[in-house]
Scaffold this motif. Structure first.
Motif, short mmCIF file in Angstrom:
data_model
loop_
_atom_site.label_atom_id
_atom_site.label_comp_id
_atom_site.label_asym_id
_atom_site.label_seq_id
_atom_site.Cartn_x
_atom_site.Cartn_y
_atom_site.Cartn_z
N ILE A 1 1.02 -1.09 -0.14
CA ILE A 1 0.07 0.14 0.00
C ILE A 1 1.02 1.19 -0.09
O ILE A 1 1.51 1.41 1.13
N SER A 2 1.10 2.07 -1.12
CA SER A 2 1.97 3.10 -1.25
C SER A 2 1.46 4.47 -1.22
O SER A 2 2.10 5.37 -0.99
N ALA A 3 0.25 4.52 -1.23
CA ALA A 3 -0.42 5.91 -0.89
C ALA A 3 -1.90 5.45 -0.57
O ALA A 3 -2.41 4.34 -0.68
N PRO A 4 -2.83 6.58 -0.17
CA PRO A 4 -4.19 6.25 0.08
C PRO A 4 -5.19 5.87 -0.96
O PRO A 4 -6.19 5.11 -0.83
N ASP A 5 -4.67 5.89 -2.15
CA ASP A 5 -5.27 5.51 -3.32
C ASP A 5 -4.37 4.89 -4.49
O ASP A 5 -4.95 4.72 -5.41
#
Length: 764
Positions: free
Chosen positions: A191-195
């Motif tokens: 998971i590299s960013a909230p989106d």
């Protein structure tokens, strides 16, 4: 075969039923050239199974750009991804190829609703063909379990998905990073960013070769943040997990779709890094699919439009343009937008400005008819393809036989990148380092040295040079002995080296390899009339030549995917010499008649196997013996019986467009019979009007009034206004273009093009 059956074969050839009876739809009387060929592409063609001989055809219905890096398409249980007759869908993976082994199918993405369950890696969704829609640059289907509408489109390196969830549903997306079709030795997800989510999949093992592997990276971004997430390792689900590193890893994402039920997802690939994939997302700057679909469709319109046809039935037009479409999917773009790619030395390289680096060449399958098509109609791309193979040799030390990503495989026999390169060059793709290409051709033709996991470019080359053939008792490739087919392929390879060296002004090398191109003679058995395997003592095996393989064996001992009857004709550069060895035309003609009793039998019967590449050029044999009307009949028979605009409408595995390219040539009335040359053999076109528009050469205009259902036979041919009573065309035609005007008839003309000089050239 007994004489009464031979007479029946000849009668069947003369009275062949035409395409119009096998494929419904009346021919149009309007011969106006088609302006937008994309309307005649049906990506569902070839997604099925052609019966026990054909097996899986393995095309895929999802969207891709011409020669694209990404092919975003559903997988539903087939070893190569999708089969029209199977289900349910396990995900929409990002890489596909029409190959005969488990391969690609990397990073399946599956939208679902509700709880993900204890084993999301096994989650599937039922679907119905009633809700499927496949066309150029677009695929859509409704997932019946979750009632989600999934719509996909793609650019060269990126894809855009639209997932419409039912009202009130808990919207989830599963990312199965460790679910490549050939299995994974490693897979990561983060998971590299909230989106956004990134990761990689390491796979390979092509056709069971444990040493071959590659790693593909991805970046997946959504039009809104997810509200929950988790990961798994193939046995345990970790709610809230932010990363996983396991061969069966994956992740799930939860979204709020209460205000907007339409979730958009952009995904891009890179063979360099996750950052490279993230940068490749720039190919799709917005979130609406229409501009992406329109741009990719425009690319296809330009590529397909290099051949414009007029007339014919709707079914013929659809079959033709879908075949051309399938011919332009592979090989695949391999470098990122910034030009970086991993080489055969496992180092990161940079492409020259203005070039593209390509990967995934099914050389054995595609050198015969696909490479000439690419070289003629797409010379700039084809030059980059050739340079990609040359650079693979520079980086890895040897030319690759069946390169997958940036690694060697030993799939199939022969030294197939050699005729592929020479065919590309002969048909106009000259913009590559030809001197370095020749250097590595000669290296592979004289030395053997294992590299990477043990790859050897020419297995048995020491014996081949010493004895003039590869002895079958020393020719174990995998679990099968292939001495005869290995020798015959090497003879073709050497002939093409000779032609290439001649073109580059090296007469000494040309002469040496022209002689080696005649090594096929060392396997000719005058007592049986077959080209046969021979052992290291120079002895043929006992028996009549063709020996039915034992139950469960795929093909005859000594041959790659075939038998002595099918390889009897595999001397494409010297058919005249072969006919002389067989005892002359009078003895060769009935052998041909017998061979074409059946036209798609598989490797264990002594007849034509149209679904496999060894027999691609055999229908043109009659042009060499003064009976061109029989070639015209056999070709129409193959077209009518084995090709159709249906999921099951190909005679064999498409092999990265090889089978489809055969149909393209056959419909044009031309075929590249001699590897390493621009020799085109002539038969009857399928369409009344054809315009071939290469970008760097003259246009070729073909007219054939009445072509198609009612008139399969040629009675006259004019070349640039002059009578041309030959079954071949001058090599310069692929450069200069010109006009071919056919006169056709419903019955055979046994007097047209039957003189000795009417036969296509042979080289010896």
């Amino acid at each position: 075969m007994r004489s009464r059956n031979r007479r029946a074969v000849i009668g069947a050839l003369a009275a062949i039923t035409l395409l119009g009876t096998a494929i419904p739809g009346a021919a149009t009387t309007d011969d106006t050239l088609i302006a937008d060929p994309t309307q005649y592409v049906d990506p569902m063609i070839g997604t099925g199974k052609g019966g026990p001989v054909v097996g899986e055809i393995n095309t895929f219905p999802g969207p891709t750009a011409p020669f694209g890096m990404i092919q975003w398409s559903p997988d539903n249980g087939n070893y190569a991804g999708y089969n029209y007759h199977l289900g349910p869908i396990r995900g929409f993976s990002l890489t596909h190829a029409s190959v005969g082994c488990s391969a690609f199918g990397d990073i399946p993405i599956l939208p679902v609703t509700g709880e993900i369950g204890p084993a999301p890696w096994n989650r599937t969704e039922k679907f119905s063909h009633r809700t499927e829609r496949a066309e150029v640059a677009h695929y859509g289907v409704t997932l019946e379990d979750s009632k989600i509408r999934a719509e996909l489109t793609a650019s060269t390196r990126a894809g855009l998905g639209t997932f419409t969830y039912p009202e009130g549903a808990t919207a989830q997306v599963l990312i199965k990073t460790g679910a490549s079709l050939a299995g994974n030795s490693a897979a990561t997800v983060r998971i590299s960013a909230p989106d956004e989510i990134t990761g990689s999949a390491t796979t390979g093992r092509f056709c069971g070769e444990s040493g071959n592997k590659y790693t593909v990276h991805f970046a997946l971004k959504f039009d809104r943040p997810f509200t929950a997430h988790g990961t798994w390792d193939g046995s345990t689900v970790t709610p809230g997990g932010t990363s996983a590193d396991h061969p069966k890893s994956g992740a799930y994402l939860t979204f709020d779709t209460s205000q907007n039920r339409q979730l958009r997802a952009k995904v891009a690939l890179s063979y360099v890094s996750a950052d490279g994939a993230r940068a490749n997302l720039a190919e799709i700057p917005g979130w609406h699919p229409d501009p992406v679909r329109a741009a990719t469709r425009a690319q296809w319109r330009e590529h397909l439009g290099r051949i414009r046809i007029g007339g014919g039935t709707p079914a013929h037009r659809t079959t033709f343009y879908t075949a051309l479409y399938h011919s332009l999917i592979h090989p695949n773009t391999f470098n990122d937008l910034d030009g970086r790619y991993p080489g055969f030395d496992s180092q990161i390289h940079q492409v020259e400005p203005g070039r593209t680096h390509y990967a995934n060449f099914s050389d054995w399958d595609t050198y015969r008819s696909l490479a000439p098509l690419h070289g003629w109609l797409y010379p700039d791309r084809a030059s980059d393809m050739a340079q990609s193979l040359v650079l693979a040799a520079v980086q890895g030390g040897w030319l690759p036989r069946w390169p997958m990503a940036n690694g060697y495989t030993s799939v199939m026999n022969g030294d197939n990148s050699v005729p592929l390169l020479v065919n590309l060059h002969a048909y106009g793709a000259t913009g590559f380092d030809t001197r370095t290409a020749l250097k590595y051709m000669l290296k592979g033709a004289t030395k053997a040295e294992p590299v990477q996991w043990g790859y050897i470019e020419r297995q048995g080359i020491e014996d081949y040079q010493k004895l003039g053939y590869v002895p079958n008792d020393r020719a174990l490739v995998g679990h099968v002995r292939k001495g005869a087919s290995q020798t015959l392929e090497y003879a073709v390879d050497d002939f093409t080296i000779s032609r290439f060296a001649r073109t580059l002004g090296d007469p000494a090398t040309a002469a040496t390899y022209a002689k080696r191109g005649e090594y096929w003679r060392n396997l000719f058995d005058p007592n049986t009339g077959y080209l046969r395997p021979k052992d290291s003592k120079g002895q043929f095996p006992p028996g009549p030549g063709f020996v039915p393989p034992p139950p469960g064996q795929f093909g005859q001992d000594g041959f790659e995917e075939g038998n002595a009857a099918q390889y009897r004709w595999f001397v494409p550069h010297n058919i005249a010499g072969l006919i002389t060895a067989l005892g002359g035309k009078a003895k060769a003609q009935p052998l041909m008649d017998e061979f074409f009793t059946k036209v798609n039998v598989g490797p264990n019967e002594p007849y034509q196997w149209s679904g496999n590449e060894v027999d691609f050029s055999t229908p043109w044999l009659y042009n060499y013996v003064g009976q061109p009307w029989k070639s015209q009949a056999v070709i129409r028979r193959i077209q009518s019986e084995l090709f159709a605009p249906t999921p099951d409408g190909l005679p064999g595995n498409d092999d990265l467009g090889a089978q489809s390219s055969w149909y393209v040539w056959s419909a044009l009335g031309l075929y590249p019979v001699t590897p390493g040359t621009a020799d085109l053999s002539v038969h009857t076109p399928l369409f009344p009007a054809i315009q071939i528009r290469p970008p760097n050469a003259g246009e070729l205009h073909i007219t054939a009034p009445g072509a198609g259902a009612a008139r399969p036979y040629t009675t006259q041919l004019r070349l640039n206004g002059e009578n041309w009573a030959r079954t071949w065309l001058p090599q310069h035609l692929v450069r200069t273009g010109g006009h071919l005007d056919f006169r056709l008839r419903a019955t055979p003309d046994t007097n047209w093009a039957i003189t000795p000089d009417a036969a296509p050239p042979s080289y010896q």
